[in-house]
Design an enzyme around this catalytic site. Structure first.
Site, PDB file in Angstrom:
ATOM      1  N   ASP A 193       0.855  -1.196   0.000  1.00  0.00           N
ATOM      2  CA  ASP A 193       0.000   0.000   0.000  1.00  0.00           C
ATOM      3  C   ASP A 193       0.894   1.251   0.000  1.00  0.00           C
ATOM      4  O   ASP A 193       1.855   1.325   0.774  1.00  0.00           O
ATOM      5  CB  ASP A 193      -0.866  -0.051   1.276  1.00  0.00           C
ATOM      6  CG  ASP A 193      -1.903   1.048   1.335  1.00  0.00           C
ATOM      7  OD1 ASP A 193      -2.366   1.490   0.275  1.00  0.00           O
ATOM      8  OD2 ASP A 193      -2.270   1.438   2.465  1.00  0.00           O
ATOM      9  N   HIS A 235      -7.029   9.993   4.515  1.00  0.00           N
ATOM     10  CA  HIS A 235      -6.621   8.947   5.458  1.00  0.00           C
ATOM     11  C   HIS A 235      -6.844   9.419   6.889  1.00  0.00           C
ATOM     12  O   HIS A 235      -6.828  10.609   7.161  1.00  0.00           O
ATOM     13  CB  HIS A 235      -5.131   8.634   5.270  1.00  0.00           C
ATOM     14  CG  HIS A 235      -4.826   7.986   3.961  1.00  0.00           C
ATOM     15  ND1 HIS A 235      -3.985   8.541   3.034  1.00  0.00           N
ATOM     16  CD2 HIS A 235      -5.259   6.829   3.420  1.00  0.00           C
ATOM     17  CE1 HIS A 235      -3.911   7.744   1.975  1.00  0.00           C
ATOM     18  NE2 HIS A 235      -4.672   6.694   2.190  1.00  0.00           N
ATOM     19  N   GLY A 236      -7.013   8.467   7.787  1.00  0.00           N
ATOM     20  CA  GLY A 236      -7.226   8.810   9.195  1.00  0.00           C
ATOM     21  C   GLY A 236      -8.689   9.134   9.425  1.00  0.00           C
ATOM     22  O   GLY A 236      -9.503   9.079   8.501  1.00  0.00           O
ATOM     23  N   HIS A 257      -9.470   5.080  -1.356  1.00  0.00           N
ATOM     24  CA  HIS A 257      -8.626   5.069  -0.148  1.00  0.00           C
ATOM     25  C   HIS A 257      -9.345   5.825   0.964  1.00  0.00           C
ATOM     26  O   HIS A 257     -10.331   6.521   0.733  1.00  0.00           O
ATOM     27  CB  HIS A 257      -7.290   5.770  -0.449  1.00  0.00           C
ATOM     28  CG  HIS A 257      -6.303   4.906  -1.148  1.00  0.00           C
ATOM     29  ND1 HIS A 257      -5.131   4.497  -0.561  1.00  0.00           N
ATOM     30  CD2 HIS A 257      -6.312   4.382  -2.392  1.00  0.00           C
ATOM     31  CE1 HIS A 257      -4.463   3.745  -1.432  1.00  0.00           C
ATOM     32  NE2 HIS A 257      -5.157   3.659  -2.550  1.00  0.00           N
ATOM     33  N   ASN A 266     -10.158   0.751   0.746  1.00  0.00           N
ATOM     34  CA  ASN A 266      -9.083   0.590   1.734  1.00  0.00           C
ATOM     35  C   ASN A 266      -9.488   1.047   3.134  1.00  0.00           C
ATOM     36  O   ASN A 266      -9.942   2.182   3.308  1.00  0.00           O
ATOM     37  CB  ASN A 266      -7.883   1.462   1.337  1.00  0.00           C
ATOM     38  CG  ASN A 266      -7.148   0.960   0.124  1.00  0.00           C
ATOM     39  OD1 ASN A 266      -7.590   0.044  -0.550  1.00  0.00           O
ATOM     40  ND2 ASN A 266      -6.009   1.571  -0.159  1.00  0.00           N
TER      41      ASN A 266
HETATM   42  P1  13P Z   1      -7.972   4.907   6.430  1.00  0.00           P
HETATM   43  O1  13P Z   1      -6.870   4.825   7.433  1.00  0.00           O
HETATM   44  O2  13P Z   1      -8.611   6.242   6.414  1.00  0.00           O
HETATM   45  O3  13P Z   1      -8.936   3.797   6.554  1.00  0.00           O
HETATM   46  O4  13P Z   1      -7.292   4.763   4.983  1.00  0.00           O
HETATM   47  C1  13P Z   1      -6.773   3.527   4.599  1.00  0.00           C
HETATM   48  C2  13P Z   1      -6.089   3.622   3.305  1.00  0.00           C
HETATM   49  O5  13P Z   1      -6.519   4.274   2.390  1.00  0.00           O
HETATM   50  C3  13P Z   1      -4.862   2.839   3.137  1.00  0.00           C
HETATM   51  O6  13P Z   1      -4.252   3.113   1.925  1.00  0.00           O
END
Ligand code: 13P
Length: 284
Positions: free
Chosen positions: A82, A180-181, A208, A230
């Site tokens: 990833d 993310h997060g 993502h 993801n």
């Molecule tokens: P999250 O941590 O927001 O679930 O994102 C995961 C991700 O996109 C990993 O590539």
């Protein structure tokens, strides 16, 4: 069964209109939890590791764990790098046996992103392994990979078409307001950009940053052609909360098996829920 690549897995999802969950792991218990959930509901599954995770334990270690559990399972499992942040890390993952690679040049100028993606595609395809590229940036922080709000950008559908055609990527990650997060507030996804991109690009598209995106929005994105979703932060959170709760109830415990098992159970329950949302149950 042996690990499979993400190529056929995602083309099948694209054809049949569901998405495969791609779940980030940090330890053995998370690997066990995710594959056990997939096995229980007969869903295909992708296990993935970030460069930050691979500093904690290397590609050989994760390949060993994931392939050992997958071998005893009857569902297709792929092991994906990833946000691969260099050609060298992609090479290391391939050498260990990863069956899917992401090269993330999304923070680079367009031509440089194309160049590093082309190089990675050449190497991975020579080994029969598919590649995910990214155009438009996903905001927020994913381990060591950070995109500040000022750097966050939406995918340009025309550019996405050119990027996919020139690089030969098998899978494309898009920036449609996802981060993310955990989100501050409710995320506003640009489904219009997703639709336009879907109409111009033929390869499977990835969402993502799905932690914190409401289930209804994930379902809507899947209906508009997202084939891989993801999840990382929510899994880390579920594992940690389980462990913390156990330890606060029994602070004298010293056997990691006891509290790690609770973390593992929590991750499995969460993954089972996400698989329902993605509509991949019974699709193995
Ligand atoms: P999250 O941590 O927001 O679930 O994102 C995961 C991700 O996109 C990993 O590539």
């Amino acid at each position: 069964m042996s690990l499979v690549t993400t190529k056929e897995m995602l083309l099948k999802a694209q054809k049949e209109g569901y998405a495969v969950g791609a779940f980030n792991v940090e330890n053995m218990e998370m690997v066990q939890a995710i594959i056990a959930a997939a096995e229980e509901v007969k869903a295909p599954v992708i296990i993935q590791t970030t460069p930050g995770t691979l500093k904690y334990a290397d590609t050989d270690m994760f390949y060993g764990m994931v392939s050992a559990v997958a071998k005893k399972s009857s569902v297709p499992v792929a092991l994906h790098l990833d946000h691969g942040n260099s050609y060298e890390l992609a090479a290391r993952a391939l050498r260990s046996g990863y069956t899917s690679i992401m090269i993330d040049g999304s923070k680079l100028p367009f031509e440089e992103n194309v160049a590093v993606t082309v190089k990675t595609v050449e190497m991975a395809h020579a080994m029969g392994v598919p590649v995910e590229g990214e155009l438009g940036t996903v905001g927020g922080k994913e381990d060591t990979h950070e995109v500040k709000d000022t750097e966050k950008s939406y995918t340009d559908p025309e550019e996405a078409k050119e990027y996919a055609e020139r690089t030969g990527v098998d899978i494309l990650a898009v920036g449609i307001g996802n981060s993310h997060g955990f989100y501050k507030g409710v995320p506003e996804l640009r489904f219009d950009i997703l639709e336009k991109t879907r109409n111009l690009v033929s390869v499977p598209i990835v969402l993502h940053g799905a932690s914190g995106i409401p289930d209804e929005d994930v379902k809507k994105a899947t209906g508009l052609g997202i084939c891989k979703v993801n999840f990382a932060t929510e899994l880390r959170d579920a594992f940690s909360k389980g462990v913390k709760e156990y330890l606060s109830e029994d602070p004298d415990v010293y056997d990691p098996k006891k509290y790690n098992k609770v973390g593992r159970d929590r991750v499995k329950a969460l993954v089972l829920h996400k698989m329902e949302v993605l509509n991949c149950v019974g699709k193995a």
